[in-house]
Design a protein around this motif. Structure first.
Motif, PDB file in Angstrom:
ATOM      1  N   VAL A  90       0.877  -1.173   0.000  1.00  0.00           N
ATOM      2  CA  VAL A  90       0.000   0.000   0.000  1.00  0.00           C
ATOM      3  C   VAL A  90       0.913   1.221   0.000  1.00  0.00           C
ATOM      4  CG1 VAL A  90      -1.907   1.181   1.155  1.00  0.00           C
ATOM      5  CG2 VAL A  90      -1.697  -1.310   1.324  1.00  0.00           C
ATOM      6  N   ASN A 132       0.753   4.529  -0.464  1.00  0.00           N
ATOM      7  CA  ASN A 132       0.502   5.791   0.239  1.00  0.00           C
ATOM      8  C   ASN A 132       0.586   5.653   1.755  1.00  0.00           C
ATOM      9  OD1 ASN A 132      -1.771   4.177   0.230  1.00  0.00           O
ATOM     10  ND2 ASN A 132      -3.207   5.889   0.229  1.00  0.00           N
ATOM     11  N   LEU A 133       0.618   4.417   2.272  1.00  0.00           N
ATOM     12  CA  LEU A 133       0.743   4.197   3.716  1.00  0.00           C
ATOM     13  C   LEU A 133       2.081   3.583   4.098  1.00  0.00           C
ATOM     14  CD1 LEU A 133      -2.816   2.755   4.529  1.00  0.00           C
ATOM     15  CD2 LEU A 133      -1.996   5.112   4.815  1.00  0.00           C
ATOM     16  N   ASN A 134       2.935   3.317   3.107  1.00  0.00           N
ATOM     17  CA  ASN A 134       4.227   2.665   3.352  1.00  0.00           C
ATOM     18  C   ASN A 134       4.070   1.320   4.051  1.00  0.00           C
ATOM     19  OD1 ASN A 134       5.712   4.831   2.230  1.00  0.00           O
ATOM     20  ND2 ASN A 134       5.631   5.938   4.181  1.00  0.00           N
ATOM     21  N   LEU A 135       2.970   0.636   3.764  1.00  0.00           N
ATOM     22  CA  LEU A 135       2.685  -0.648   4.387  1.00  0.00           C
ATOM     23  C   LEU A 135       2.728  -1.763   3.342  1.00  0.00           C
ATOM     24  CD1 LEU A 135      -0.296   0.187   6.783  1.00  0.00           C
ATOM     25  CD2 LEU A 135       2.102  -0.190   7.410  1.00  0.00           C
ATOM     26  N   TYR A 140       6.217  -2.538   7.539  1.00  0.00           N
ATOM     27  CA  TYR A 140       6.213  -1.071   7.493  1.00  0.00           C
ATOM     28  C   TYR A 140       7.570  -0.619   6.974  1.00  0.00           C
ATOM     29  CZ  TYR A 140       6.247   3.810   8.947  1.00  0.00           C
ATOM     30  OH  TYR A 140       6.342   5.176   8.960  1.00  0.00           O
ATOM     31  N   LYS A 164      10.128   2.617   5.887  1.00  0.00           N
ATOM     32  CA  LYS A 164      10.396   4.029   6.156  1.00  0.00           C
ATOM     33  C   LYS A 164      11.781   4.392   5.663  1.00  0.00           C
ATOM     34  CE  LYS A 164       9.692   8.083   8.151  1.00  0.00           C
ATOM     35  NZ  LYS A 164       8.637   9.021   7.679  1.00  0.00           N
TER      36      LYS A 164
END
Length: 324
Positions: free
Chosen positions: A87, A89-92, A117, A119
């Motif tokens: 995903v 846009n959520l960095n997931l 996750y 980052k």
């Protein structure tokens, strides 16, 4: 080689000793092993879930010690299926892993859901992952060959027990290299199969994996890597190898598994975008040959589906006075 005893009889030996002494705890590796470990990071480390863009699917079949015949059933057979997505846009990222591992008189199935996750950290990307699922273990009593006839252990039929299973992992990727740490079966689920004399506990397994990416002339790239494995930090094993790839299409490499085998890896990508890859690994046993058959074979399919990107072209709007 898996870190447990080199023959398939490891589980029958474990059951036998625990049934009569009830004091020995299993410290050997119980996880499945894969020669093409560099393409199956999600199995070892949940932080690989959604690490790359798009959707990724893998199917693998391993025939270990082909044509081996032992006291307690045939040679190990393992299947692995993984799927992951991201995903953006959520960095997931999310992933699904299924393992079917048949080892003589035992059969283990594992299903895990992973969440990652990702980052940006300085010049690299830090990925953290958690996984959770179910681990099912089945004993096939009619395939055991006990040295001493003991009435408290069944001689026919099979029994299955299921338990929860959790793990975590982390990866730091700088582009030209990456390093990952992970730990599986953190809760160390136990399996007594309804009999207090049997206590087969699934031990914590930890991994360190490292890879270095080298781009050279004429569209060639090289990636040396290694994987260190430990069970409850009581014993260790390792895999080390290097893969050469030309134009992201044809690959070949060699790996070595400590105290067991040397392996040849081949790969070929098909379709115009190289999204479908066929992989094969051949293992030649060079240690403890007497206790095993000399060869193992591994077949793998991977498919990478990139997300659709819609491109919009602005139309020129004309008016009597101006246009934009």
């Amino acid at each position: 080689m898996r870190l447990q005893k080199p023959t398939i009889e490891r589980f029958s030996l474990c059951i036998f000793v625990l049934a009569f002494m009830s004091v020995l705890s299993l410290k050997a590796q119980q996880d499945a092993q894969f020669t093409q470990y560099m393409y199956n990071g999600l199995f070892f480390n949940p932080a690989f879930a959604g690490k790359e863009s798009g959707y990724r699917f893998t199917a693998l079949h391993r025939s270990q010690w082909l044509n081996y015949t032992g006291l307690n059933g045939p040679a190990p057979l393992t299947q692995l299926i993984t799927a992951s997505g991201k995903v953006d846009n959520l960095n997931l990222g999310y992933g699904l892993t299924f393992v079917n591992d048949n080892i003589g008189a035992t059969s283990n199935q594992e299903v895990n859901l992973s969440l990652g996750y990702h980052k940006k950290l300085r010049r690299g990307i830090l990925s953290l992952g958690l996984s959770g699922g179910l681990f099912s273990s089945t004993l096939k009593y009619d395939q055991f060959d006990f040295v001493i006839d003991e009435s408290i252990i069944p001689t026919a039929g099979d029994e299955t027990q299921m338990n929860f299973n959790v793990g975590f992992g982390a990866i730091y990727d700088r582009g030209n290299y990456y390093i990952g740490l992970s730990s599986r079966h953190l809760n160390e689920p136990g399996f007594d199969f309804g009999d207090g004399a049997i206590n087969n506990q699934l031990r914590n397994h930890s991994y360190i994996n490292f890879g270095y990416r080298i781009k050279t002339f004429a569209l060639w790239s090289f990636e040396p890597s290694f994987l260190i494995k430990t069970v409850s930090f009581n014993n260790f094993s390792y895999d080390v190898g290097v893969i050469a790839t030309h134009n992201n299409k044809i690959s070949g490499g060699i790996t070595f598994r400590g105290e067991e085998s040397v392996s040849l890896l081949l790969g070929y990508s098909v379709l115009s975008d190289n999204s479908l890859r066929i992989g094969y690994a051949f293992d030649l046993v060079v240690s403890n040959v007497v206790a095993k058959a000399p060869t193992s074979h591994e077949f793998m399919l991977t498919y990478n589906l990139q997300p659709l990107v819609r491109e919009y072209q602005r139309a020129i709007q004309r008016t009597p006075r101006f246009r934009f």
